[in-house]
Structures are given as structure tokens and as C-alpha cells.
Design a protein around this motif. Structure first.
Motif, PDB file in Angstrom:
ATOM      1  N   SER A   1     -22.372  49.588 -82.708  1.00  0.00           N
ATOM      2  CA  SER A   1     -21.616  48.538 -82.982  1.00  0.00           C
ATOM      3  C   SER A   1     -20.045  48.864 -82.394  1.00  0.00           C
ATOM      4  O   SER A   1     -19.541  48.079 -81.751  1.00  0.00           O
ATOM      5  CB  SER A   1     -21.581  48.149 -84.482  1.00  0.00           C
ATOM      6  OG  SER A   1     -22.724  48.222 -85.197  1.00  0.00           O
TER       7      SER A   1
ATOM      8  N   ASN B   1     -21.675  42.457 -83.370  1.00  0.00           N
ATOM      9  CA  ASN B   1     -21.416  43.856 -83.376  1.00  0.00           C
ATOM     10  C   ASN B   1     -22.240  44.487 -84.642  1.00  0.00           C
ATOM     11  O   ASN B   1     -22.946  45.591 -84.239  1.00  0.00           O
ATOM     12  CB  ASN B   1     -20.026  44.365 -83.315  1.00  0.00           C
ATOM     13  CG  ASN B   1     -19.230  43.708 -82.278  1.00  0.00           C
ATOM     14  OD1 ASN B   1     -19.737  43.111 -81.380  1.00  0.00           O
ATOM     15  ND2 ASN B   1     -17.983  43.814 -82.228  1.00  0.00           N
TER      16      ASN B   1
ATOM     17  N   ILE C   1     -20.027  48.151 -78.534  1.00  0.00           N
ATOM     18  CA  ILE C   1     -19.989  46.754 -78.355  1.00  0.00           C
ATOM     19  C   ILE C   1     -18.611  46.079 -78.432  1.00  0.00           C
ATOM     20  O   ILE C   1     -18.090  45.557 -77.595  1.00  0.00           O
ATOM     21  CB  ILE C   1     -21.051  45.988 -78.990  1.00  0.00           C
ATOM     22  CG1 ILE C   1     -22.601  46.900 -78.730  1.00  0.00           C
ATOM     23  CG2 ILE C   1     -21.246  44.606 -78.493  1.00  0.00           C
ATOM     24  CD1 ILE C   1     -23.164  46.571 -77.311  1.00  0.00           C
ATOM     25  N   ALA C   2     -18.034  46.615 -79.632  1.00  0.00           N
ATOM     26  CA  ALA C   2     -16.644  46.245 -80.053  1.00  0.00           C
ATOM     27  C   ALA C   2     -15.742  46.820 -79.037  1.00  0.00           C
ATOM     28  O   ALA C   2     -14.870  45.927 -78.430  1.00  0.00           O
ATOM     29  CB  ALA C   2     -16.211  46.699 -81.547  1.00  0.00           C
TER      30      ALA C   2
END
Lengths: 359, 270
Positions: free
Chosen positions: A154, A112, A157-158
Motif C-alpha cells: 500500500s 491503496n 502504491i501511495a
């Protein structure tokens, strides 16, 4: 954004480790090629810098504080491949040394923040600062925007990793076994904080550092991100890209059985049989916000469903009993089919080129 | 909130990191249960137990692993107070806040309802699973880190074929982190000692980004010096790690014990 142990299922952790391992391998290979023996001290010292930078409590508008990851600064100075390694090492040390982020989730955290973060920062910075002077204001703004986008990518995506957990991993009673919030809660919950606060921490640090380096050490901004990439590209053998592509395809084929983990039915991909099964009807209703499916099979669906019978229905050839093997065989068949079609197309194209040259 | 909050809190974060490192140095020499095993056994054992707690789907199995982790920590010289303040309360504060809404919003059988909100059985279980898993994993990793020399943890990574370059980079990074913490700390302290008024938010951000910029320049200079030092000692890119580990009968027994416990927990909790 540092995901601790226990939030992601073992299979998600394994898939993220596999993705991160691909990034680490490529980064290590490229960095070795560009920096040779210089790579180890440079990346190590830079990772230490990223680690310490993550400890800065940065004041943000509104009276709160946030932490930068440092991946944007690392990307601007080292290039994306160097940034992947430096940030990953900093994250590994954080997980092991401070318990900030888990061991089983280290692959996910590195994927990520280090891999997605570095590439988003690199793409945004290059796009926005192309053809600008080293000391131009545009570079400062480009760095700040790159930092903001990188952290938010990031975080997104997390959030997706969190959000798929209750969908894929729950017990018979419906209890989520890992992160309990579905996508429609996980994404806004994660993104609100990052869009309004954490993104600005990375933006301030990246923009502020570029502004500072323009005054005191512009050499560090001199094409390091861009030129390194060009150097790398020029050294890569012509067939390396194809080989890497095949390796990636092979890896993807190997992880196709992950599809078995998906429960329920994909929305809109129903078969006539699903309308007469009580369990399938319940799944359709739950996937359609409680809207019950019609009692009878829609006539159009009934008519067209028998129009074509797939050789591998539901990714499981009739002669294979194991669903894992069925997925794998289907993947191999699909890749083989596309490979054969591409080969035929390339032969035709070559023949046509030769004919044009003869003319 | 003080207007010097940013500098003070960053200095505090640095001090906390240094004190943790110091505490770890003291515990590695303690004659405890975990310290009795080869570092590779410790790393493999703790990792297998963390994986087992992640794989397990039953609350009682994870609770059992947490009890085992606490016993291991206490028998290795870690005080209960350290576990409570450094692990449990921090995890409870972070994961507890995340898990709490799940009690109310997870659909399922209502246990109790008040003011239009319903606490469900599934929600309670989901929250308990998450909190217990994180508590267990963090207790285990903290025990490992406090009871094992960092250099030994890194050398153990070679056992699972982590490339030598990566292990070397991790070791070098660990070394330079303390140097940079010290450097950044000195920069912030000198800045604070020269301040007679309060800084505005934008001024504080400027101080932070300038400090980061100075640190970055120092990092690049330092990497150059380290590289020259490595070259002067004959470094040509090939590395070899000196491994002084030797497995004894006790280590094999310990490894078997850890793996048996992890496999049993994964099996029972499936």
C-alpha cells in the motif's frame, strides 16, 4: 499513509476513485451474494473495529509507536471482499470525521490501503498458510508476513502516486503543483518508514490476533478467508468473468486520454525529428540525467525509422484533430484488432477440437 | 518515554475522539451561517470548494479560498482558537515538515543560498501551494463536520447516488465506533489499574494484540446480535432511509452561491 487533500492532482484523484469504485462494486456484489442480509451488520461492526484498531498506538522495537490499519485482520476473518468494504468504510469515516485523509483523495486511500492491502494480505496469507492446521504456528507467521507485505505494498502504491505528481503536473516554470517529490525521492522516503516501522505494526497486530484467536476462538479462522472465496467462485455465473473483463476493458479505454497528461518524451522512444528540435533535445537530456543527445540523428535510427509507418502515429490518426478522440479511437482500434484476432484464433481452435473429436 | 506510554497514549486518543464528537454535537445546534442551509447544500458546497482549491494552480486564488473558508467557519460558530489548534497547527506540523525540503531540492531560480544549499523560487511556490491547499481543504471539511449532524451528512450522500447499503453501513459503523472506543478504553483502563510495574516492549505488544483479539471476538458477537435484532424487526435486506430534507429558496441561493464561488475560483486559478 492517509493522503490528505491537495497532495494529488484532480485527475489522479479521479482515476483513483474510478479504480476504487470498481473494487467497491465488485466487493459489494460478492459480499451480498455470500452473506445476504447478514452483510450489513457484519461489515458495519467490522469497520468500526478497524477504525478503533487504527487508534491503537502500538509500541514498536526502537521505542517508537505505530498504527496498524487492520486490513490484514479483516482479510483473514472476512475474506478480501469483506475487508475491502470494512476498511474503506473505516477510512471514509476517518476522512470525514477526523480529517485523517482527504475527501478528494479518499478514492486513492481506499485503493491503496483497502483494495491493494486486502489483496496482498489475502494472497500472502493463503500462500503461506495453505494446508496448515488452524492452530499451527505457521498461520501466525503467515498472518504477520501478510500484514507486513500488505502495508508495504500500500505504501509503495501511495509513493508512486506521490512520485508521478511533479512529473505530470507542473507549471511553465517547473514548479510542482501537487506533491513536490519525484519518484526517486518519494519511493525511498515512503518505504524506509514503512519497511522499518509501520509494516511491523500491522505484522504484530495480525500475527498477535491470529495467535490469540487460535487459543480462544479458532472458529473465526476456520476457512473464513479461504472458504468464502471458494463459495463465491462457485456461485459466479460462467459468463460473469467475461462480462466483467469487457467492463474493465471499456473503462480502461475510456481513461486512455489520460496519456495526454504525460509531458515530455518517453525515454528511448525518440523519433529522428526529436534530434533536430531544441525542445525535444532538452527533454531527452533531462530524461537522460543531463547526458546530451548526439548532434546528428544516429544512422541506424534514421534508416529503420522509415521502415514502417504506423496507421495511427502517436495515437492520433491523421484525420482526427482532437487528441482525446485520437487516443480513444486508437484504444478502440487496438481492442477491436485484438478482439478480432482472438475470435479468429478461437474459431480455428474450435474447428481443430471438433476434427480431433471426429477422429 | 514512559513504559506505560502505549496504554496511556491510546486512552488519550480515545478521549480525544470522544471530546471531538461532543464538540461537534454542540456546534450543530448553533445558529450559524452554514447551519442555516440544508445539509445537502452544505455537503455539496464544501465539496465543491475543496475541489476548487485542488484544481486551482494560483496561490492567490487558494489563499482567497482559505480566507473564505475561515470566514465561513467563524460565522458558523467555530472559534478561531479551535481552527488554530485543531486544524492549522496540525496541518502545518505534518504538511510543513513534508513541504520544507521541497524549498531546497526543487530545481529552479535561486532566491537565496547558504552553506551550499539553494532556496529556489519554484521550491518556495511548490511548498506554499501544498500547505495552502491542505489548510484550505482541512478547514472546509472540519467546518462541515463540526456544523452538520453526522446522520445528515450520510443522508446527503444519497443525493449523489451512493447506494443505500453503503449509507446504512456508514451510519451503523459510526454508531458502533463509540461503543468500541468505550469498550477498548475500559479494557485498557482496567489493565492499567492492575499494573504495578512497567511492561516491556514485547509485553506491551502482546497486550495490544490481545485487546484487539478480544475486540474482534466482541465485534463478531455484536454483529450477530445486531443481525438478529434487525431480523426480529422484519429486516429482509431492503432498506429505506427517511429523508426529512426539504429545499427552501435560501438553500437554492446558498447552493448557487457555493457553486458560483467554486467555479469562479477554478476558472481564475486555472
Amino acid at each position: 499513509m492517509h493522503i490528505p487533500d491537495g497532495y494529488l492532482s484532480p485527475s489522479t484523484c479521479a482515476a483513483c476513485y474510478a479504480l476504487a469504485a470498481g473494487g467497491w462494486y465488485a466487493a459489494l456484489k460478492r459480499i451480498r451474494r455470500v452473506l445476504f442480509t447478514r452483510a450489513i451488520p457484519l461489515i458495519s461492526v467490522f469497520a468500526a473495529f478497524c477504525f478503533v484498531l487504527m487508534m491503537f498506538n502500538l509500541p514498536l522495537p526502537g521505542g517508537t509507536t505505530g498504527h496498524a490499519v487492520g486490513v490484514t485482520a479483516a482479510t483473514i476473518v472476512l475474506g478480501p471482499w469483506g475487508a475491502i468494504l470494512a476498511t474503506s468504510i473505516a477510512l471514509a469515516l476517518q476522512a470525514l470525521f477526523f480529517g485523517d485523509g482527504g475527501i478528494t483523495t479518499l478514492g486513492a486511500n481506499c485503493f491503496n490501503m483497502a483494495i491493494v492491502g486486502a489483496f496482498v494480505a489475502y494472497a500472502a496469507y493463503r500462500l503461506l498458510s495453505t494446508a496448515s492446521e488452524l492452530n499451527s504456528r505457521r498461520r501466525v507467521i503467515a498472518a504477520a508476513i501478510a500484514g507486513y507485505l500488505s502495508i508495504n505494498a500500500s505504501a509503495f502504491i501511495a509513493a508512486v502516486e506521490f512520485g508521478i505528481q511533479p512529473m505530470l503536473f507542473h507549471d511553465a516554470s517547473g514548479t510542482p503543483l501537487y506533491a513536490p517529490y519525484p519518484l526517486h525521492i518519494a519511493i525511498p522516503a515512503m518505504m524506509i518508514g514503512h519497511l522499518t516501522l509501520a509494516g511491523f505494526a500491522e505484522a504484530f497486530i495480525a500475527g498477535g490476533m491470529v495467535s490469540y484467536l487460535q487459543k480462544v476462538n479458532p472458529g473465526l479462522l476456520q476457512g473464513l478467508a479461504g472458504l468464502q472465496q471458494e463459495k463465491i467462485e462457485s456461485r459466479v455465473p460462467a459468463n460473469a468473468g467475461i462480462r466483467n473483463l469487457w467492463l474493465a476493458v471499456a473503462l480502461l479505454m475510456m481513461i486512455t486520454p489520460l496519456g495526454i497528461l504525460a509531458v515530455g518524451t518517453a525515454w528511448g522512444e525518440w523519433s529522428p525529428v526529436d534530434f533536430s528540435s531544441l525542445q525535444a533535445r532538452a527533454q531527452i537530456a533531462s530524461a537522460s540525467h543531463g547526458q546530451a543527445p548526439p548532434d546528428a540523428v544516429p544512422s541506424g535510427l534514421q534508416k529503420l525509422s522509415s521502415f514502417w509507418t504506423a496507421p495511427f502515429p502517436a495515437y492520433a490518426p491523421a484525420f482526427v484533430r482532437s487528441p482525446h478522440l485520437g487516443y480513444l479511437l486508437s484504444a478502440m482500434f487496438g481492442v477491436g484488432l485484438f478482439g478480432a484476432l482472438s475470435f479468429i484464433a478461437s474459431v480455428i481452435a474450435k474447428k481443430r477440437n471438433r476434427r480431433e473429436l471426429d477422429l | 518515554m514512559s513504559r506505560h506510554f502505549f496504554i496511556e497514549s491510546t486512552i488519550r486518543a480515545f478521549a480525544r475522539a470522544l471530546s471531538r464528537a461532543l464538540a461537534s454535537e454542540q456546534l450543530v445546534t448553533h445558529r450559524g451561517v452554514l447551519q442555516a442551509f440544508d445539509p445537502r447544500v452544505r455537503v455539496a458546497g464544501v465539496f465543491s470548494l475543496v475541489v476548487a482549491s485542488t484544481v486551482s494552480r494560483r496561490l492567490w486564488v487558494i489563499a482567497f479560498l482559505l480566507v473564505a473558508a475561515v470566514l465561513l467557519a467563524l460565522s458558523s460558530g467555530i472559534r478561531l482558537q479551535t481552527l488554530i489548534t485543531r486544524v492549522w497547527l496540525i496541518v502545518l506540523g505534518f504538511t510543513g515538515v513534508i513541504a520544507l525540503p521541497a524549498i531546497l531540492i526543487t530545481p529552479g531560480i535561486t532566491v537565496v543560498s547558504f552553506g551550499g544549499l539553494a532556496v529556489t523560487e519554484q521550491g518556495l511556490r511548490a511548498a506554499a501551494l501544498l500547505i495552502l491547499r491542505v489548510e484550505t481543504a482541512v478547514t472546509l471539511t472540519t467546518t462541515l463536520v463540526l456544523c452538520t449532524r453526522w446522520t445528515h451528512i450520510l443522508k446527503s450522500l444519497r443525493t449523489v447516488r451512493v447506494p443505500t447499503e453503503v449509507v446504512t453501513m456508514l451510519a451503523m459503523t459510526h454508531r458502533y465506533i463509540f461503543l468500541f472506543i468505550e469498550t477498548a478504553n475500559q479494557m485498557f483502563e482496567s489493565r492499567q489499574s492492575r499494573m504495578i510495574g512497567a511492561l516491556s516492549g514485547s509485553e506491551q505488544r502482546r497486550v495490544a494484540s490481545r485487546t484487539a483479539g478480544v475486540l474482534l471476538s466482541k465485534s463478531i458477537d455484536l454483529s450477530e446480535e445486531v443481525y438478529l435484532a434487525m431480523q426480529s424487526r422484519g429486516f429482509r435486506g431492503d432498506m429505506q432511509l427517511i429523508t426529512e430534507f426539504r429545499m427552501q429558496a435560501l438553500d437554492y441561493a446558498g447552493l448557487a452561491g457555493f457553486l458560483a464561488l467554486a467555479c469562479a475560483a477554478a476558472w481564475m486559478g486555472r
